[in-house]
Design a protein around this motif. Structure first.
Motif, PDB file in Angstrom:
ATOM      1  N   LEU A 206       7.157  -0.461  -3.460  1.00 49.31           N
ATOM      2  CA  LEU A 206       7.167  -1.676  -4.272  1.00 49.31           C
ATOM      3  C   LEU A 206       8.184  -1.557  -5.396  1.00 49.31           C
ATOM      4  CD1 LEU A 206       5.708  -4.418  -4.571  1.00 49.31           C
ATOM      5  CD2 LEU A 206       4.092  -3.284  -6.105  1.00 49.31           C
TER       6      LEU A 206
ATOM      7  N   HIS B  73      10.855   0.117  -5.401  1.00 47.52           N
ATOM      8  CA  HIS B  73      12.218   0.088  -4.861  1.00 47.52           C
ATOM      9  C   HIS B  73      12.516  -1.226  -4.139  1.00 47.52           C
ATOM     10  CE1 HIS B  73      13.244   4.259  -5.797  1.00 47.52           C
ATOM     11  NE2 HIS B  73      12.014   4.576  -5.453  1.00 47.52           N
ATOM     12  N   HIS B  74      11.604  -2.186  -4.261  1.00 50.50           N
ATOM     13  CA  HIS B  74      11.792  -3.547  -3.724  1.00 50.50           C
ATOM     14  C   HIS B  74      11.872  -3.574  -2.193  1.00 50.50           C
ATOM     15  CE1 HIS B  74      12.404  -4.631  -7.895  1.00 50.50           C
ATOM     16  NE2 HIS B  74      13.422  -3.788  -7.971  1.00 50.50           N
ATOM     17  N   TYR B  75      11.324  -2.525  -1.547  1.00 52.90           N
ATOM     18  CA  TYR B  75      11.225  -2.561  -0.092  1.00 52.90           C
ATOM     19  C   TYR B  75      10.124  -3.525   0.330  1.00 52.90           C
ATOM     20  CZ  TYR B  75      10.676  -0.885   4.719  1.00 52.90           C
ATOM     21  OH  TYR B  75      10.587  -0.806   6.086  1.00 52.90           O
ATOM     22  N   THR B  76       9.074  -3.601  -0.484  1.00 50.60           N
ATOM     23  CA  THR B  76       7.978  -4.554  -0.285  1.00 50.60           C
ATOM     24  C   THR B  76       7.818  -5.383  -1.550  1.00 50.60           C
ATOM     25  OG1 THR B  76       6.401  -2.865  -1.010  1.00 50.60           O
ATOM     26  CG2 THR B  76       6.758  -3.074   1.353  1.00 50.60           C
ATOM     27  N   HIS B  77       6.964  -6.421  -1.458  1.00 49.37           N
ATOM     28  CA  HIS B  77       6.842  -7.350  -2.580  1.00 49.37           C
ATOM     29  C   HIS B  77       5.421  -7.472  -3.117  1.00 49.37           C
ATOM     30  CE1 HIS B  77      10.460  -8.577  -0.274  1.00 49.37           C
ATOM     31  NE2 HIS B  77      10.968  -8.812  -1.476  1.00 49.37           N
TER      32      HIS B  77
END
Length: 228
Positions: free
Chosen positions: A2, A4-8
């Protein structure tokens, strides 16, 4: 993921993590816990019950092998207390491990090792923000030892009977305020100078990266003044 903005969202993170094979989370408590969203993901069909069982099985298998579910009487470690952990035998073993893990990069003109029998006739200067500050001697994720078992460089040399003068030069590793005059005074009267520098968790730790490998603050200046 989250961060690292891989998921939201925590839900999306839980789904991606479990399906990728992750079965452990370093959480921040139950309220801020990604894996607390696994029941919701299971109900939505984003994670199958079989996948969840496959992730949980090795965790409990390992815990059983470690004896977590055994009666205390069957666990030989349940009777150990600090008197055993801090026993002379264990402390001596820790000392041996520390001595054998030192890395000597240079030994110009055979300066080292300092001989204990010669220390009483020499004047030592121990300087730097790591010379006598127990708080900064331990790295990230290190245990918090009992204060009486912490030996700073200054304390250790004094216990060997050395004639020691000390100044930190700066109070903490960031070394924003540096007392050059005091350092020059202490170093100038010494036969041997030990300069104790570094970073410590105040400067460098998880999620606290640096863009270069330079000594922080005025530490390099402190070192140069000591050498000069």
């Amino acid at each position: 993921m989250l961060g690292h903005h891989y998921t939201h969202s925590f839900l999306e993170t839980a789904v991606a993590s479990v399906n990728a094979g992750c079965n452990l989370e370093l959480s921040y408590g139950l309220r801020n816990n990604v894996f607390m969203h696994i029941p919701q993901a299971l109900a939505m069909g984003n994670i199958t019950l079989q996948t969840l069982r496959d992730r949980v099985r090795p965790l409990f298998y390992t815990r059983m092998r470690l004896g977590e579910f055994d009666p205390p009487a069957m666990n030989p470690y349940s009777s150990l207390d600090l008197s055993v952990v801090q026993s002379p035998e264990h402390r001596n073993l820790s000392l041996e491990a520390a001595i054998k893990s030192f890395v000597l990069l240079k030994n110009v003109r055979g300066t080292l090792p300092l001989r204990a029998q010669d220390l009483s006739s020499q004047h030592l200067a121990v300087v730097g923000p790591f010379a006598d500050n127990p708080r900064v001697l331990f790295g990230d994720y290190a245990p918090v030892p009992e204060p009486q078992y912490i030996y700073t460089p200054r304390r250790g040399l004094e216990m060997l009977g050395a004639n020691v003068s000390f100044t930190a030069g700066c109070r903490e590793p960031r070394c924003q305020q540096y007392s050059r005059a005091e350092l020059v005074r202490v170093v100038g009267a010494a036969d041997v100078v030990l300069v104790c520098l570094g970073t410590g968790v105040d400067v460098e730790t998880e999620a606290k990266d640096r863009s270069d490998l330079s000594l922080p603050g005025h530490q390099l200046e402190l070192l140069q003044d000591a050498v000069q």
